[in-house]
Write a protein that holds these residues in place. Structure first.
Motif, PDB file in Angstrom:
ATOM      1  N   LEU A 285      25.031  30.920  12.813  1.00  0.00           N
ATOM      2  CA  LEU A 285      25.746  30.291  13.919  1.00  0.00           C
ATOM      3  C   LEU A 285      26.365  28.956  13.505  1.00  0.00           C
ATOM      4  CD1 LEU A 285      23.328  31.065  16.902  1.00  0.00           C
ATOM      5  CD2 LEU A 285      25.598  32.057  16.473  1.00  0.00           C
ATOM      6  N   GLU A 286      25.783  28.312  12.487  1.00  0.00           N
ATOM      7  CA  GLU A 286      26.326  27.049  11.988  1.00  0.00           C
ATOM      8  C   GLU A 286      27.040  27.236  10.647  1.00  0.00           C
ATOM      9  OE1 GLU A 286      23.075  24.318  11.858  1.00  0.00           O
ATOM     10  OE2 GLU A 286      22.831  24.261  14.043  1.00  0.00           O
ATOM     11  N   LEU A 287      27.583  28.416  10.441  1.00  0.00           N
ATOM     12  CA  LEU A 287      28.217  28.739   9.166  1.00  0.00           C
ATOM     13  C   LEU A 287      29.341  27.778   8.804  1.00  0.00           C
ATOM     14  CD1 LEU A 287      28.210  30.924   6.900  1.00  0.00           C
ATOM     15  CD2 LEU A 287      29.957  32.144   8.217  1.00  0.00           C
ATOM     16  N   ASP A 288      30.022  27.268   9.810  1.00  0.00           N
ATOM     17  CA  ASP A 288      31.190  26.435   9.542  1.00  0.00           C
ATOM     18  C   ASP A 288      30.839  25.068   8.968  1.00  0.00           C
ATOM     19  OD1 ASP A 288      29.982  25.663  11.877  1.00  0.00           O
ATOM     20  OD2 ASP A 288      31.840  25.444  13.029  1.00  0.00           O
ATOM     21  N   ARG A 289      29.559  24.727   8.886  1.00  0.00           N
ATOM     22  CA  ARG A 289      29.212  23.422   8.291  1.00  0.00           C
ATOM     23  C   ARG A 289      29.075  23.478   6.780  1.00  0.00           C
ATOM     24  NH1 ARG A 289      23.547  21.843   7.868  1.00  0.00           N
ATOM     25  NH2 ARG A 289      22.166  23.643   8.036  1.00  0.00           N
ATOM     26  N   TYR A 290      29.179  24.682   6.200  1.00  0.00           N
ATOM     27  CA  TYR A 290      29.065  24.825   4.742  1.00  0.00           C
ATOM     28  C   TYR A 290      30.455  24.833   4.111  1.00  0.00           C
ATOM     29  CZ  TYR A 290      24.322  26.264   5.958  1.00  0.00           C
ATOM     30  OH  TYR A 290      23.052  26.304   6.459  1.00  0.00           O
ATOM     31  N   CYS A 291      30.625  24.040   3.073  1.00  0.00           N
ATOM     32  CA  CYS A 291      31.920  24.026   2.381  1.00  0.00           C
ATOM     33  C   CYS A 291      31.999  25.105   1.310  1.00  0.00           C
ATOM     34  CB  CYS A 291      32.224  22.660   1.792  1.00  0.00           C
ATOM     35  SG  CYS A 291      30.916  21.917   0.816  1.00  0.00           S
ATOM     36  N   ALA A 292      30.871  25.745   0.990  1.00  0.00           N
ATOM     37  CA  ALA A 292      30.862  26.864   0.033  1.00  0.00           C
ATOM     38  C   ALA A 292      29.752  27.827   0.434  1.00  0.00           C
ATOM     39  CB  ALA A 292      30.639  26.369  -1.393  1.00  0.00           C
ATOM     40  N   VAL A 293      30.082  29.110   0.432  1.00  0.00           N
ATOM     41  CA  VAL A 293      29.100  30.161   0.681  1.00  0.00           C
ATOM     42  C   VAL A 293      29.054  31.036  -0.570  1.00  0.00           C
ATOM     43  CG1 VAL A 293      28.400  32.100   2.134  1.00  0.00           C
ATOM     44  CG2 VAL A 293      29.619  30.149   3.149  1.00  0.00           C
ATOM     45  N   VAL A 294      27.891  31.138  -1.184  1.00  0.00           N
ATOM     46  CA  VAL A 294      27.718  31.887  -2.423  1.00  0.00           C
ATOM     47  C   VAL A 294      26.927  33.159  -2.121  1.00  0.00           C
ATOM     48  CG1 VAL A 294      26.762  31.872  -4.753  1.00  0.00           C
ATOM     49  CG2 VAL A 294      27.748  29.773  -3.795  1.00  0.00           C
ATOM     50  N   VAL A 295      27.494  34.302  -2.460  1.00  0.00           N
ATOM     51  CA  VAL A 295      26.845  35.593  -2.226  1.00  0.00           C
ATOM     52  C   VAL A 295      26.513  36.194  -3.587  1.00  0.00           C
ATOM     53  CG1 VAL A 295      27.033  37.834  -1.097  1.00  0.00           C
ATOM     54  CG2 VAL A 295      28.210  35.856  -0.130  1.00  0.00           C
ATOM     55  N   VAL A 296      25.246  36.546  -3.807  1.00  0.00           N
ATOM     56  CA  VAL A 296      24.817  36.848  -5.167  1.00  0.00           C
ATOM     57  C   VAL A 296      24.738  38.332  -5.501  1.00  0.00           C
ATOM     58  CG1 VAL A 296      23.491  34.699  -5.187  1.00  0.00           C
ATOM     59  CG2 VAL A 296      22.334  36.847  -4.713  1.00  0.00           C
ATOM     60  N   SER A 297      24.908  39.218  -4.522  1.00  0.00           N
ATOM     61  CA  SER A 297      24.762  40.644  -4.817  1.00  0.00           C
ATOM     62  C   SER A 297      25.511  41.478  -3.793  1.00  0.00           C
ATOM     63  CB  SER A 297      23.277  41.043  -4.809  1.00  0.00           C
ATOM     64  OG  SER A 297      22.763  40.936  -3.489  1.00  0.00           O
TER      65      SER A 297
ATOM     66  N   TYR B  10      28.253  37.677  14.858  1.00  0.00           N
ATOM     67  CA  TYR B  10      28.280  36.306  15.359  1.00  0.00           C
ATOM     68  C   TYR B  10      29.610  35.572  15.139  1.00  0.00           C
ATOM     69  CZ  TYR B  10      23.219  36.941  15.703  1.00  0.00           C
ATOM     70  OH  TYR B  10      21.964  37.396  16.021  1.00  0.00           O
ATOM     71  N   TRP B  11      30.428  36.050  14.222  1.00  0.00           N
ATOM     72  CA  TRP B  11      31.687  35.377  13.914  1.00  0.00           C
ATOM     73  C   TRP B  11      32.824  36.410  13.829  1.00  0.00           C
ATOM     74  CZ3 TRP B  11      32.637  30.158  13.343  1.00  0.00           C
ATOM     75  CH2 TRP B  11      31.521  29.314  13.277  1.00  0.00           C
ATOM     76  N   PRO B  12      33.314  36.896  14.957  1.00  0.00           N
ATOM     77  CA  PRO B  12      34.444  37.853  14.902  1.00  0.00           C
ATOM     78  C   PRO B  12      35.627  37.297  14.112  1.00  0.00           C
ATOM     79  CG  PRO B  12      33.535  37.723  17.107  1.00  0.00           C
ATOM     80  CD  PRO B  12      32.870  36.634  16.323  1.00  0.00           C
ATOM     81  N   GLN B  13      35.771  35.957  14.130  1.00  0.00           N
ATOM     82  CA  GLN B  13      36.780  35.282  13.308  1.00  0.00           C
ATOM     83  C   GLN B  13      36.050  34.292  12.412  1.00  0.00           C
ATOM     84  OE1 GLN B  13      40.180  35.884  13.232  1.00  0.00           O
ATOM     85  NE2 GLN B  13      40.094  34.574  11.420  1.00  0.00           N
ATOM     86  N   PRO B  14      35.903  34.595  11.093  1.00  0.00           N
ATOM     87  CA  PRO B  14      35.160  33.687  10.197  1.00  0.00           C
ATOM     88  C   PRO B  14      35.750  32.288  10.196  1.00  0.00           C
ATOM     89  CG  PRO B  14      35.582  35.793   9.128  1.00  0.00           C
ATOM     90  CD  PRO B  14      36.396  35.783  10.402  1.00  0.00           C
ATOM     91  N   PRO B  15      34.938  31.280   9.878  1.00  0.00           N
ATOM     92  CA  PRO B  15      35.425  29.897   9.856  1.00  0.00           C
ATOM     93  C   PRO B  15      36.678  29.741   8.998  1.00  0.00           C
ATOM     94  CG  PRO B  15      33.049  29.938   9.619  1.00  0.00           C
ATOM     95  CD  PRO B  15      33.507  31.366   9.549  1.00  0.00           C
ATOM     96  N   PHE B  16      37.677  29.078   9.543  1.00  0.00           N
ATOM     97  CA  PHE B  16      38.960  28.927   8.851  1.00  0.00           C
ATOM     98  C   PHE B  16      38.811  28.018   7.633  1.00  0.00           C
ATOM     99  CE2 PHE B  16      42.945  26.613   8.172  1.00  0.00           C
ATOM    100  CZ  PHE B  16      43.805  27.682   7.937  1.00  0.00           C
ATOM    101  N   GLY B  17      39.399  28.443   6.503  1.00  0.00           N
ATOM    102  CA  GLY B  17      39.445  27.610   5.310  1.00  0.00           C
ATOM    103  C   GLY B  17      38.159  27.529   4.519  1.00  0.00           C
ATOM    104  N   GLN B  18      37.168  28.304   4.897  1.00  0.00           N
ATOM    105  CA  GLN B  18      35.891  28.251   4.183  1.00  0.00           C
ATOM    106  C   GLN B  18      35.995  28.982   2.847  1.00  0.00           C
ATOM    107  OE1 GLN B  18      32.323  30.230   5.940  1.00  0.00           O
ATOM    108  NE2 GLN B  18      31.503  28.143   5.930  1.00  0.00           N
ATOM    109  N   CYS B  19      35.414  28.413   1.807  1.00  0.00           N
ATOM    110  CA  CYS B  19      35.463  29.014   0.471  1.00  0.00           C
ATOM    111  C   CYS B  19      34.197  29.848   0.233  1.00  0.00           C
ATOM    112  CB  CYS B  19      35.560  27.920  -0.599  1.00  0.00           C
ATOM    113  SG  CYS B  19      37.083  26.962  -0.528  1.00  0.00           S
TER     114      CYS B  19
END
Length: 256
Positions: free
Chosen positions: A51-63, A77-86
């Motif tokens: 729910l607070e995904l937009d506070r991260y400037c980088a999301v790393v997915v490992v698998s 929870y996020w039909p439209q992912p946070p704009f500009g998130q890397c």
């Protein structure tokens, strides 16, 4: 036709896809999945991170399992992912899942391990801001190197663990019986946990298996294999299909 005869140990669905690619390249393989993916029940802590995904400037997915389960949470929870998130992935296959979803994702062009990801310039750029925060999406206990390295650089790191890997139930001699019946000369593991499962299932037959060529995805897993007594280790520098194919082709075939 290649002289390699490999044992594949990834989860069943991934084994099937890898076996088909190897067959196209003239490489014989047999599958014995040593990891099954078991999603973890959703917790209040997990829900808060999403729910607070937009506070991260980088999301790393490992698998790949982490990517698929993360996208299920995004749908919820996020039909439209946070704009500009890397977003970042450790390998191209995981990255492709996120890219197909429409996320702005980057991954290393060469090497699909933690070290290659940490060296990615775009990751440094994404975190080059005051009070940087990163979210690592992974399985239970996975890839500590990424979190440790980023924290040492002053990044606040949260980890979102979405699944655990479990060892399927097999008869005691299942592993060695397959190796002998199929005349296998190489073993393939895609993670440290996969190596541990291989060692556990081998039991008393492990001294026989250490004589076979062992293909591993990273220097970290190579060191684990050395500590377990493996004698012929090949570091593929990645867990993906392309990395394995390159390593197999560049490794002298054992005498028949």
């Amino acid at each position: 036709m290649s002289g390699w005869r490999l044992l594949l140990t990834r989860p069943a669905e991934e084994c099937a896809a890898l076996a088909a690619t190897l067959a196209d390249a003239g490489i014989h393989s047999t599958s014995l999945p040593l990891l099954a993916i078991e999603p973890l029940p959703e917790t209040a802590e997990q829900r808060a991170m999403i729910l607070e995904l937009d506070r991260y400037c980088a999301v790393v997915v490992v698998s790949k399992p982490a990517a698929r389960l993360a996208l299920e949470l995004l749908d919820r929870y996020w039909p439209q992912p946070p704009f500009g998130q890397c977003w970042f992935s450790v390998g191209a296959a995981t990255g492709a899942i996120l890219d197909d979803y429409g996320l702005d994702v980057s991954w290393p062009s060469s090497g699909d391990d933690s070290e290659a990801l940490l060296a990615l310039p775009r990751l440094s750029e994404a975190l080059a801001r005051p009070d940087p925060k990163a979210l690592i999406v992974r399985g239970e206990g996975g890839r500590e190197l990424i979190a440790e390295t980023l924290r040492a650089q002053g990044v606040q790191v949260d980890t979102l663990e979405l699944y655990r890997r479990v060892l399927p139930q097999y008869p005691p001699r299942a592993l060695i019986d397959i190796v002998q019946a199929e005349r296998l000369n190489g073993l393939v593991v895609s993670s440290g946990q996969g190596l541990q499962s291989l060692h556990e299932l081998a039991g008393d037959a492990w001294p026989e298996l250490v004589e076979l060529r062992l293909f591993v995805p990273s220097p970290r897993v190579a060191e684990m294999a050395r500590q377990l007594g493996a004698r012929q280790i090949v570091d593929c520098r990645g867990a993906g299909t392309a990395a394995l194919l390159a390593a197999v082709r560049n490794t002298p075939q054992p005498a028949s």
